[in-house]
Design a protein around this motif. Structure first.
Motif, mmCIF file in Angstrom:
data_model
loop_
_atom_site.group_PDB
_atom_site.id
_atom_site.type_symbol
_atom_site.label_atom_id
_atom_site.label_comp_id
_atom_site.label_asym_id
_atom_site.label_seq_id
_atom_site.Cartn_x
_atom_site.Cartn_y
_atom_site.Cartn_z
ATOM 1 N N GLY A 68 12.304 -13.278 -9.266
ATOM 2 C CA GLY A 68 12.989 -13.478 -7.489
ATOM 3 C C GLY A 68 12.069 -12.279 -7.083
ATOM 4 O O GLY A 68 10.833 -12.137 -7.945
ATOM 5 N N MET A 69 12.705 -11.766 -6.947
ATOM 6 C CA MET A 69 11.894 -11.057 -5.784
ATOM 7 C C MET A 69 11.391 -9.376 -6.487
ATOM 8 O O MET A 69 10.565 -9.121 -6.644
ATOM 9 C CB MET A 69 12.039 -10.528 -3.918
ATOM 10 N N TRP A 70 12.486 -9.255 -7.930
ATOM 11 C CA TRP A 70 12.504 -8.307 -8.334
ATOM 12 C C TRP A 70 11.173 -7.911 -9.161
ATOM 13 O O TRP A 70 10.813 -7.338 -9.298
ATOM 14 C CB TRP A 70 13.912 -7.821 -9.082
ATOM 15 N N SER A 71 10.808 -8.867 -9.419
ATOM 16 C CA SER A 71 9.555 -9.451 -10.211
ATOM 17 C C SER A 71 8.383 -8.762 -9.328
ATOM 18 O O SER A 71 7.067 -8.172 -10.157
ATOM 19 C CB SER A 71 9.786 -10.723 -10.806
ATOM 20 N N ILE A 72 8.648 -9.374 -7.979
ATOM 21 C CA ILE A 72 7.955 -9.446 -7.440
ATOM 22 C C ILE A 72 7.108 -7.637 -7.445
ATOM 23 O O ILE A 72 6.099 -6.862 -7.231
ATOM 24 C CB ILE A 72 7.655 -10.255 -5.875
ATOM 25 N N THR A 73 8.700 -7.343 -7.139
ATOM 26 C CA THR A 73 8.219 -5.968 -6.558
ATOM 27 C C THR A 73 8.454 -4.757 -7.795
ATOM 28 O O THR A 73 7.238 -4.045 -7.760
ATOM 29 C CB THR A 73 10.044 -5.208 -6.254
ATOM 30 N N LEU A 74 8.527 -5.375 -9.131
ATOM 31 C CA LEU A 74 7.938 -4.348 -10.046
ATOM 32 C C LEU A 74 6.425 -4.673 -10.358
ATOM 33 O O LEU A 74 5.894 -3.723 -10.466
ATOM 34 C CB LEU A 74 8.514 -4.856 -11.490
ATOM 35 N N ALA A 75 6.215 -6.064 -10.578
ATOM 36 C CA ALA A 75 4.417 -5.978 -10.284
ATOM 37 C C ALA A 75 4.092 -5.158 -8.805
ATOM 38 O O ALA A 75 3.040 -4.745 -9.166
ATOM 39 C CB ALA A 75 4.581 -7.891 -10.194
ATOM 40 N N ASP A 76 4.101 -4.775 -7.946
ATOM 41 C CA ASP A 76 3.253 -4.347 -7.446
ATOM 42 C C ASP A 76 3.633 -2.460 -7.388
ATOM 43 O O ASP A 76 3.031 -1.996 -7.328
ATOM 44 C CB ASP A 76 4.444 -4.465 -6.204
ATOM 45 N N GLN A 77 5.253 -2.033 -7.819
ATOM 46 C CA GLN A 77 4.949 -1.214 -8.877
ATOM 47 C C GLN A 77 3.814 -1.241 -10.179
ATOM 48 O O GLN A 77 3.985 0.096 -9.632
ATOM 49 C CB GLN A 77 6.484 -0.616 -8.715
ATOM 50 N N VAL A 78 3.661 -1.712 -10.702
ATOM 51 C CA VAL A 78 3.006 -1.693 -11.775
ATOM 52 C C VAL A 78 1.572 -1.244 -11.332
ATOM 53 O O VAL A 78 0.540 -1.177 -11.581
ATOM 54 C CB VAL A 78 2.857 -2.507 -13.005
ATOM 55 N N GLN A 79 1.177 -2.376 -10.535
ATOM 56 C CA GLN A 79 -0.214 -2.286 -9.594
ATOM 57 C C GLN A 79 -0.337 -1.149 -8.870
ATOM 58 O O GLN A 79 -1.885 -0.866 -8.456
ATOM 59 C CB GLN A 79 -0.430 -3.551 -8.700
ATOM 60 N N PHE A 80 0.483 -0.501 -8.290
ATOM 61 C CA PHE A 80 0.332 0.934 -7.962
ATOM 62 C C PHE A 80 0.118 2.086 -9.264
ATOM 63 O O PHE A 80 -0.726 2.491 -8.600
ATOM 64 C CB PHE A 80 1.562 0.999 -7.234
ATOM 65 N N ILE A 81 1.038 2.254 -9.819
ATOM 66 C CA ILE A 81 0.739 2.854 -10.465
ATOM 67 C C ILE A 81 -0.745 2.646 -11.128
ATOM 68 O O ILE A 81 -1.940 3.948 -11.196
ATOM 69 C CB ILE A 81 1.491 3.415 -11.223
ATOM 70 N N ILE A 82 -1.168 1.670 -11.878
ATOM 71 C CA ILE A 82 -2.955 1.338 -12.353
ATOM 72 C C ILE A 82 -3.893 1.957 -11.185
ATOM 73 O O ILE A 82 -4.582 2.837 -11.325
ATOM 74 C CB ILE A 82 -2.860 0.026 -13.166
ATOM 75 N N LYS A 83 -3.344 1.845 -9.824
ATOM 76 C CA LYS A 83 -4.199 1.710 -8.802
ATOM 77 C C LYS A 83 -4.446 3.238 -8.712
ATOM 78 O O LYS A 83 -5.531 3.455 -8.669
ATOM 79 C CB LYS A 83 -4.101 0.874 -6.880
ATOM 80 N N THR A 84 -3.438 3.830 -8.912
ATOM 81 C CA THR A 84 -3.064 5.208 -8.299
ATOM 82 C C THR A 84 -3.573 6.699 -8.577
ATOM 83 O O THR A 84 -4.655 6.648 -9.384
ATOM 84 C CB THR A 84 -2.108 5.892 -8.011
ATOM 85 N N ILE A 85 -4.216 6.320 -10.791
ATOM 86 C CA ILE A 85 -3.825 6.411 -12.143
ATOM 87 C C ILE A 85 -5.638 6.429 -11.604
ATOM 88 O O ILE A 85 -6.608 7.011 -12.549
ATOM 89 C CB ILE A 85 -3.294 6.077 -12.819
ATOM 90 N N GLY A 86 -6.364 5.055 -11.435
ATOM 91 C CA GLY A 86 -7.079 4.865 -11.607
ATOM 92 C C GLY A 86 -7.972 4.574 -10.694
ATOM 93 O O GLY A 86 -9.524 5.633 -10.732
ATOM 94 N N ILE A 87 -8.015 5.020 -9.333
ATOM 95 C CA ILE A 87 -8.747 5.918 -8.127
ATOM 96 C C ILE A 87 -8.737 7.720 -8.669
ATOM 97 O O ILE A 87 -9.816 7.958 -8.381
ATOM 98 C CB ILE A 87 -8.157 5.570 -7.151
ATOM 99 N N PHE A 88 -7.480 8.042 -8.685
ATOM 100 C CA PHE A 88 -7.504 9.308 -8.709
ATOM 101 C C PHE A 88 -7.576 10.122 -9.762
ATOM 102 O O PHE A 88 -7.868 11.385 -9.773
ATOM 103 C CB PHE A 88 -6.559 9.975 -7.790
ATOM 104 N N ALA A 89 -7.365 9.319 -11.423
ATOM 105 C CA ALA A 89 -7.015 9.953 -12.333
ATOM 106 C C ALA A 89 -8.286 9.845 -12.798
ATOM 107 O O ALA A 89 -9.001 10.650 -14.178
ATOM 108 C CB ALA A 89 -6.249 9.892 -12.674
#
Length: 180
Positions: A68-89
Protein backbone atom coordinates in the motif's frame (compact mmCIF):
# COMPACT_ATOMS: atom_id res chain seq x y z
CA UNK A 1 -10.29 12.67 8.52
CA UNK A 2 -7.33 14.62 7.07
CA UNK A 3 -8.86 14.49 3.58
CA UNK A 4 -11.99 16.10 5.01
CA UNK A 5 -9.86 18.68 6.86
CA UNK A 6 -8.04 19.52 3.61
CA UNK A 7 -11.36 20.06 1.83
CA UNK A 8 -12.57 22.30 4.65
CA UNK A 9 -9.29 24.22 4.78
CA UNK A 10 -8.64 24.65 1.03
CA UNK A 11 -12.00 23.98 -0.60
CA UNK A 12 -13.16 21.53 -3.26
CA UNK A 13 -11.75 23.60 -6.12
CA UNK A 14 -8.20 23.44 -4.71
CA UNK A 15 -8.46 19.68 -4.29
CA UNK A 16 -9.75 19.33 -7.87
CA UNK A 17 -7.07 21.58 -9.35
CA UNK A 18 -4.32 19.72 -7.49
CA UNK A 19 -5.73 16.43 -8.77
CA UNK A 20 -5.39 17.62 -12.37
CA UNK A 21 -1.81 18.82 -11.80
CA UNK A 22 -0.92 15.56 -10.05
CA UNK A 23 -2.43 13.48 -12.85
CA UNK A 24 -0.17 15.14 -15.41
CA UNK A 25 2.82 14.91 -13.05
CA UNK A 26 2.15 11.22 -12.36
CA UNK A 27 1.97 10.42 -16.07
CA UNK A 28 5.32 12.14 -16.70
CA UNK A 29 6.96 10.43 -13.73
CA UNK A 30 5.54 7.05 -14.77
CA UNK A 31 6.94 7.38 -18.28
CA UNK A 32 10.42 8.39 -17.13
CA UNK A 33 10.48 5.77 -14.34
CA UNK A 34 9.41 3.05 -16.73
CA UNK A 35 12.13 4.04 -19.17
CA UNK A 36 14.69 4.12 -16.35
CA UNK A 37 14.00 0.71 -14.85
CA UNK A 38 13.60 -0.86 -18.30
CA UNK A 39 17.01 0.50 -19.31
CA UNK A 40 18.65 -0.74 -16.10
CA UNK A 41 17.16 -4.22 -16.48
CA UNK A 42 18.08 -4.32 -20.18
CA UNK A 43 21.70 -3.40 -19.45
CA UNK A 44 22.04 -5.72 -16.44
CA UNK A 45 20.19 -8.75 -17.79
CA UNK A 46 20.22 -8.26 -21.57
CA UNK A 47 16.47 -8.89 -21.86
CA UNK A 48 14.26 -7.37 -24.56
CA UNK A 49 12.97 -3.94 -23.61
CA UNK A 50 9.30 -4.98 -23.57
CA UNK A 51 10.12 -7.81 -21.12
CA UNK A 52 12.03 -5.38 -18.90
CA UNK A 53 8.99 -3.08 -18.83
CA UNK A 54 6.63 -5.96 -17.95
CA UNK A 55 8.89 -7.36 -15.21
CA UNK A 56 9.73 -3.95 -13.71
CA UNK A 57 6.11 -2.85 -13.83
CA UNK A 58 5.08 -6.10 -12.19
CA UNK A 59 7.53 -5.57 -9.33
CA UNK A 60 6.27 -2.02 -8.77
CA UNK A 61 2.64 -3.18 -8.93
CA UNK A 62 3.18 -6.06 -6.51
CA UNK A 63 5.00 -4.06 -3.83
CA UNK A 64 2.49 -1.22 -4.16
CA UNK A 65 -0.52 -3.53 -3.84
CA UNK A 66 0.93 -5.65 -1.04
CA UNK A 67 2.39 -2.78 0.97
CA UNK A 68 0.00 0.00 0.00
CA UNK A 69 0.93 3.63 0.44
CA UNK A 70 3.20 2.73 3.35
CA UNK A 71 5.52 0.69 1.08
CA UNK A 72 5.68 3.58 -1.39
CA UNK A 73 6.43 6.01 1.43
CA UNK A 74 9.21 3.78 2.76
CA UNK A 75 10.70 3.42 -0.73
CA UNK A 76 10.61 7.22 -1.12
CA UNK A 77 12.37 7.64 2.24
CA UNK A 78 15.10 5.17 1.29
CA UNK A 79 15.56 6.91 -2.08
CA UNK A 80 15.76 10.30 -0.33
CA UNK A 81 18.44 9.05 2.07
CA UNK A 82 20.48 7.42 -0.72
CA UNK A 83 20.12 10.51 -2.93
CA UNK A 84 21.13 12.89 -0.13
CA UNK A 85 24.16 10.82 0.91
CA UNK A 86 25.13 10.30 -2.72
CA UNK A 87 25.04 13.98 -3.64
CA UNK A 88 26.24 15.74 -0.48
CA UNK A 89 28.55 13.16 1.13
CA UNK A 90 30.01 11.42 -1.93
CA UNK A 91 29.66 13.17 -5.29
CA UNK A 92 30.14 16.77 -4.16
CA UNK A 93 33.30 16.17 -2.08
CA UNK A 94 34.82 13.80 -4.67
CA UNK A 95 34.08 16.21 -7.51
CA UNK A 96 35.53 19.20 -5.69
CA UNK A 97 38.59 17.18 -4.69
CA UNK A 98 39.19 15.92 -8.23
CA UNK A 99 38.71 19.42 -9.69
CA UNK A 100 41.06 21.03 -7.19
CA UNK A 101 38.28 22.82 -5.32
CA UNK A 102 36.57 25.97 -6.52
CA UNK A 103 39.96 27.42 -7.43
CA UNK A 104 40.58 24.51 -9.78
CA UNK A 105 37.14 24.94 -11.34
CA UNK A 106 37.71 28.68 -11.74
CA UNK A 107 41.09 28.00 -13.35
CA UNK A 108 39.61 25.56 -15.88
CA UNK A 109 36.42 27.46 -16.67
CA UNK A 110 37.54 31.04 -16.22
CA UNK A 111 36.08 33.86 -14.18
CA UNK A 112 33.12 34.28 -16.54
CA UNK A 113 31.68 30.96 -15.27
CA UNK A 114 31.28 32.51 -11.82
CA UNK A 115 29.83 35.81 -13.02
CA UNK A 116 26.11 35.11 -12.78
CA UNK A 117 24.92 38.64 -13.46
CA UNK A 118 26.25 41.12 -15.98
CA UNK A 119 27.38 41.39 -19.57
CA UNK A 120 30.16 38.83 -19.28
CA UNK A 121 28.31 36.02 -17.55
CA UNK A 122 28.59 32.36 -18.53
CA UNK A 123 26.53 32.72 -21.68
CA UNK A 124 23.14 33.37 -20.15
CA UNK A 125 21.31 36.64 -19.77
CA UNK A 126 19.63 37.50 -16.45
CA UNK A 127 16.20 36.41 -17.78
CA UNK A 128 17.60 32.96 -18.64
CA UNK A 129 19.19 32.70 -15.21
CA UNK A 130 15.85 33.56 -13.60
CA UNK A 131 14.15 30.93 -15.76
CA UNK A 132 16.71 28.33 -14.67
CA UNK A 133 16.16 29.29 -11.04
CA UNK A 134 12.38 28.90 -11.33
CA UNK A 135 12.57 25.64 -13.25
CA UNK A 136 15.34 23.95 -11.28
CA UNK A 137 14.38 25.07 -7.78
CA UNK A 138 10.78 26.14 -7.52
CA UNK A 139 9.77 23.81 -10.37
CA UNK A 140 11.05 20.85 -8.39
CA UNK A 141 8.45 21.60 -5.76
CA UNK A 142 5.56 20.57 -8.02
CA UNK A 143 5.42 16.97 -7.02
CA UNK A 144 3.37 14.42 -5.19
CA UNK A 145 5.27 15.00 -1.98
CA UNK A 146 4.43 18.70 -1.85
CA UNK A 147 0.75 18.22 -2.58
CA UNK A 148 0.53 15.44 -0.01
CA UNK A 149 2.40 17.56 2.51
CA UNK A 150 0.01 20.47 2.06
CA UNK A 151 -3.25 18.54 1.96
CA UNK A 152 -2.41 16.09 4.75
CA UNK A 153 -0.60 18.41 7.16
CA UNK A 154 -1.94 18.62 10.67
CA UNK A 155 -2.15 22.39 10.39
CA UNK A 156 -1.37 25.24 7.99
CA UNK A 157 1.79 25.95 10.01
CA UNK A 158 3.06 22.41 9.44
CA UNK A 159 2.26 22.71 5.72
CA UNK A 160 4.20 25.99 5.48
CA UNK A 161 7.18 24.61 7.42
CA UNK A 162 7.26 21.43 5.31
CA UNK A 163 7.05 23.38 2.04
CA UNK A 164 9.76 25.81 3.12
CA UNK A 165 12.06 22.98 4.23
CA UNK A 166 11.54 21.15 0.92
CA UNK A 167 12.24 24.35 -1.00
CA UNK A 168 15.47 25.00 0.89
CA UNK A 169 16.56 21.40 0.32
CA UNK A 170 15.82 21.74 -3.42
CA UNK A 171 17.96 24.88 -3.61
CA UNK A 172 20.92 23.14 -1.91
CA UNK A 173 20.42 20.01 -4.03
CA UNK A 174 20.33 22.07 -7.23
CA UNK A 175 23.43 24.04 -6.23
CA UNK A 176 25.30 20.82 -5.43
CA UNK A 177 24.24 19.40 -8.79
CA UNK A 178 25.48 22.52 -10.57
CA UNK A 179 28.88 22.23 -8.91
CA UNK A 180 29.11 18.53 -9.71
Amino acid sequence: LRQRDARLRYGHKAIGASSIVMLAYTIFVSVTSTGAYATVLHVLLGWDRWLCIVVGGGVVLVYSVIGGMWSITLADQVQFIIKTIGIFALMLPFTLSKAGGFDGIRERMGDQAFNLIGDKNFGADPQTILTWFVVFTLGLLIGQDIWQRVFTARSPEVARWGGAAAGIYCIFYGAAGAVI
